[in-house]
Scaffold this motif. Structure first.
Motif, PDB file in Angstrom:
ATOM      1  N   SER A   1       0.937  -1.188   0.123  1.00 53.96           N
ATOM      2  CA  SER A   1      -0.111  -0.050  -0.087  1.00 53.96           C
ATOM      3  C   SER A   1       0.882   1.286   0.022  1.00 53.96           C
TER       4      SER A   1
ATOM      5  N   ARG B   1       1.361   5.115   0.457  1.00 56.10           N
ATOM      6  CA  ARG B   1       0.914   6.299   1.075  1.00 56.10           C
ATOM      7  C   ARG B   1       1.580   7.618   1.002  1.00 56.10           C
TER       8      ARG B   1
ATOM      9  N   ARG C   1       4.158 -11.680   7.371  1.00 59.06           N
ATOM     10  CA  ARG C   1       2.789 -11.620   7.587  1.00 59.06           C
ATOM     11  C   ARG C   1       2.390 -12.856   8.295  1.00 59.06           C
TER      12      ARG C   1
HETATM   13  C1  LIG Z   1     -10.802  -2.735   2.379  1.00 54.89           C
HETATM   14  C2  LIG Z   1      -9.333  -1.938   2.703  1.00 54.89           C
HETATM   15  C3  LIG Z   1      -9.488  -0.694   2.997  1.00 54.89           C
HETATM   16  C4  LIG Z   1      -8.208   0.106   3.293  1.00 54.89           C
HETATM   17  N1  LIG Z   1      -8.371   1.451   3.649  1.00 54.89           N
HETATM   18  C5  LIG Z   1      -7.397   2.066   3.930  1.00 54.89           C
HETATM   19  C6  LIG Z   1      -7.460   3.525   4.064  1.00 54.89           C
HETATM   20  O1  LIG Z   1      -8.429   4.106   4.131  1.00 54.89           O
HETATM   21  N2  LIG Z   1      -6.227   4.200   4.377  1.00 54.89           N
HETATM   22  C7  LIG Z   1      -4.809   3.575   4.199  1.00 54.89           C
HETATM   23  O2  LIG Z   1      -4.156   4.287   4.399  1.00 54.89           O
HETATM   24  N3  LIG Z   1      -4.925   2.463   4.030  1.00 54.89           N
HETATM   25  C8  LIG Z   1      -6.025   1.401   3.695  1.00 54.89           C
HETATM   26  N4  LIG Z   1      -6.024   0.187   3.633  1.00 54.89           N
HETATM   27  C9  LIG Z   1      -4.325  -0.538   3.426  1.00 54.89           C
HETATM   28  C10 LIG Z   1      -4.289  -1.308   4.724  1.00 54.89           C
HETATM   29  O3  LIG Z   1      -4.016  -0.662   5.767  1.00 54.89           O
HETATM   30  C11 LIG Z   1      -3.064  -2.128   4.361  1.00 54.89           C
HETATM   31  O4  LIG Z   1      -3.531  -2.990   3.219  1.00 54.89           O
HETATM   32  C12 LIG Z   1      -2.511  -2.979   5.246  1.00 54.89           C
HETATM   33  O5  LIG Z   1      -1.876  -2.458   6.142  1.00 54.89           O
HETATM   34  C13 LIG Z   1      -1.236  -4.044   4.897  1.00 54.89           C
HETATM   35  O6  LIG Z   1      -0.351  -3.589   4.165  1.00 54.89           O
HETATM   36  P1  LIG Z   1       0.242  -3.781   2.645  1.00 54.89           P
HETATM   37  O7  LIG Z   1      -1.041  -3.450   1.691  1.00 54.89           O
HETATM   38  O8  LIG Z   1       1.519  -2.847   2.458  1.00 54.89           O
HETATM   39  O9  LIG Z   1       0.497  -5.285   2.592  1.00 54.89           O
HETATM   40  C14 LIG Z   1      -6.890  -0.535   3.305  1.00 54.89           C
HETATM   41  C15 LIG Z   1      -7.039  -1.883   2.776  1.00 54.89           C
HETATM   42  C16 LIG Z   1      -8.102  -2.788   2.584  1.00 54.89           C
HETATM   43  C17 LIG Z   1      -8.089  -4.118   1.922  1.00 54.89           C
END
Ligand SMILES: Cc1cc2nc3c(=O)[nH]c(=O)nc-3n(C[C@H](O)[C@H](O)[C@H](O)COP(=O)(O)O)c2cc1C
Length: 274
Positions: free
Chosen positions: A92, A94, A266
């Motif tokens: 993810s 940011r 994980r």
């Molecule tokens: C349905 C869903 C909603 C999410 N909403 C947010 C969000 O609003 N803001 C954010 O910064 N990350 C959001 N995330 C990201 C998660 O926090 C992130 O997937 C998780 O911490 C794992 O990190 P990675 O995706 O890098 O593996 C969301 C993920 C999912 C699946």
């Protein structure tokens, strides 16, 4: 109307089309060419498997000819190690560079992600892209407007307050924890009463997030943004979504500011064998 067209010079009556048809509506015998069974035309979901699976390219649907369907290039298929690395290295994102993404690149990304599976091949996913960074910021403000009464205790919070309060406080200090300063947002939506909409939108966006790095891009789910679209009418209206639609997923997208160097750990998958 007969939607299945057979090139009788090419067809070998091998029955592969009938075996692979998900609706099992094609009949073929060693004496007859493939044909859609009586009164079964309306059950065709137009998935094109019959066209795509025929080794001879002998089948066409009225909606797709074999020569219109790109060939699968075996040399482009990824190895197990490459696919595993693709999945594990997805993060993810940011933090984004200020550089905007060309419209053509975003369109290419979406045109690739649309190949994700959809229930009954209904392809119900609609895409709305918020292209202007100033507009993304304005919409993030509408999400904060939605959160504020929850933080103030005027309405029942949709999320734990320990999550919401820092987001609202950060916004007041000029930091966007909703859209994270992303230059663009992608929203997937579809008919709210259609069973296929929710999974299709989620799978499409999941696919998009996974392939984004191959376009040099990074993405992140925007869960609060998506929740606000469906419960805060000013945001729904600002996005111009059709009245009978629901948003089933939103994502930030842009060029990543930082690169990741490791894959975080994980949990082991809770796995049962029966
Ligand atoms: C349905 C869903 C909603 C999410 N909403 C947010 C969000 O609003 N803001 C954010 O910064 N990350 C959001 N995330 C990201 C998660 O926090 C992130 O997937 C998780 O911490 C794992 O990190 P990675 O995706 O890098 O593996 C969301 C993920 C999912 C699946």
């Amino acid at each position: 109307m007969n939607r299945l067209i057979v090139d009788q010079d090419k067809c070998k009556k091998d029955g592969i089309c009938a075996a692979e048809c998900p609706m099992q509506i094609i009949s073929v015998t060693d004496r007859s060419f493939p044909a859609i069974k009586a009164a079964a035309e309306e059950r065709c979901i137009d998935c094109g498997h019959c066209v795509a699976v025929c080794p001879q390219g002998a089948l066409a649907l009225t909606t797709m000819k074999p020569e219109e369907c790109p060939p699968i290039q075996k040399e482009l298929l990824l190895s197990e190690a490459q696919v595993r690395h693709l999945v594990l290295s997805r993060r993810s994102i940011r933090s984004y560079r200020e550089k905007q993404v060309d419209r053509g690149i975003l369109e290419n990304l979406i045109r690739t992600a649309r190949y994700a599976p959809t229930g009954s091949n209904l392809q119900p996913v609609h895409w709305t892209v918020v292209k202007e960074p100033t507009q993304v910021n304005r919409l993030a403000g509408l999400v904060v407007d939605w959160m504020q009464p929850m933080v103030d205790g005027r309405v029942e919070p949709a999320y734990p307050l320990v999550r919401l309060k820092p987001i609202v406080q950060a916004w007041q200090k000029g930091r966007d924890m909703i859209c994270r300063g992303a230059p663009h947002m992608i929203v997937t939506h579809g008919p709210k009463d259609l069973y296929a909409s929710l999974p299709a939108c989620i799978i499409a966006l999941t696919t998009l997030e996974l392939i984004a790095p191959s376009f040099g891009l990074g993405a992140c789910w925007a869960g609060y943004f998506n929740a606000a679209i469906n419960t805060h009418p000013p945001l729904f209206q600002a996005l111009g979504l059709p009245e009978d639609h629901q948003s089933f997923g939103a994502m930030m997208i842009g060029y990543p500011k930082y690169q990741y160097h490791r894959i975080p750990l994980r949990n082991e998958p809770p796995l049962a064998w029966r």
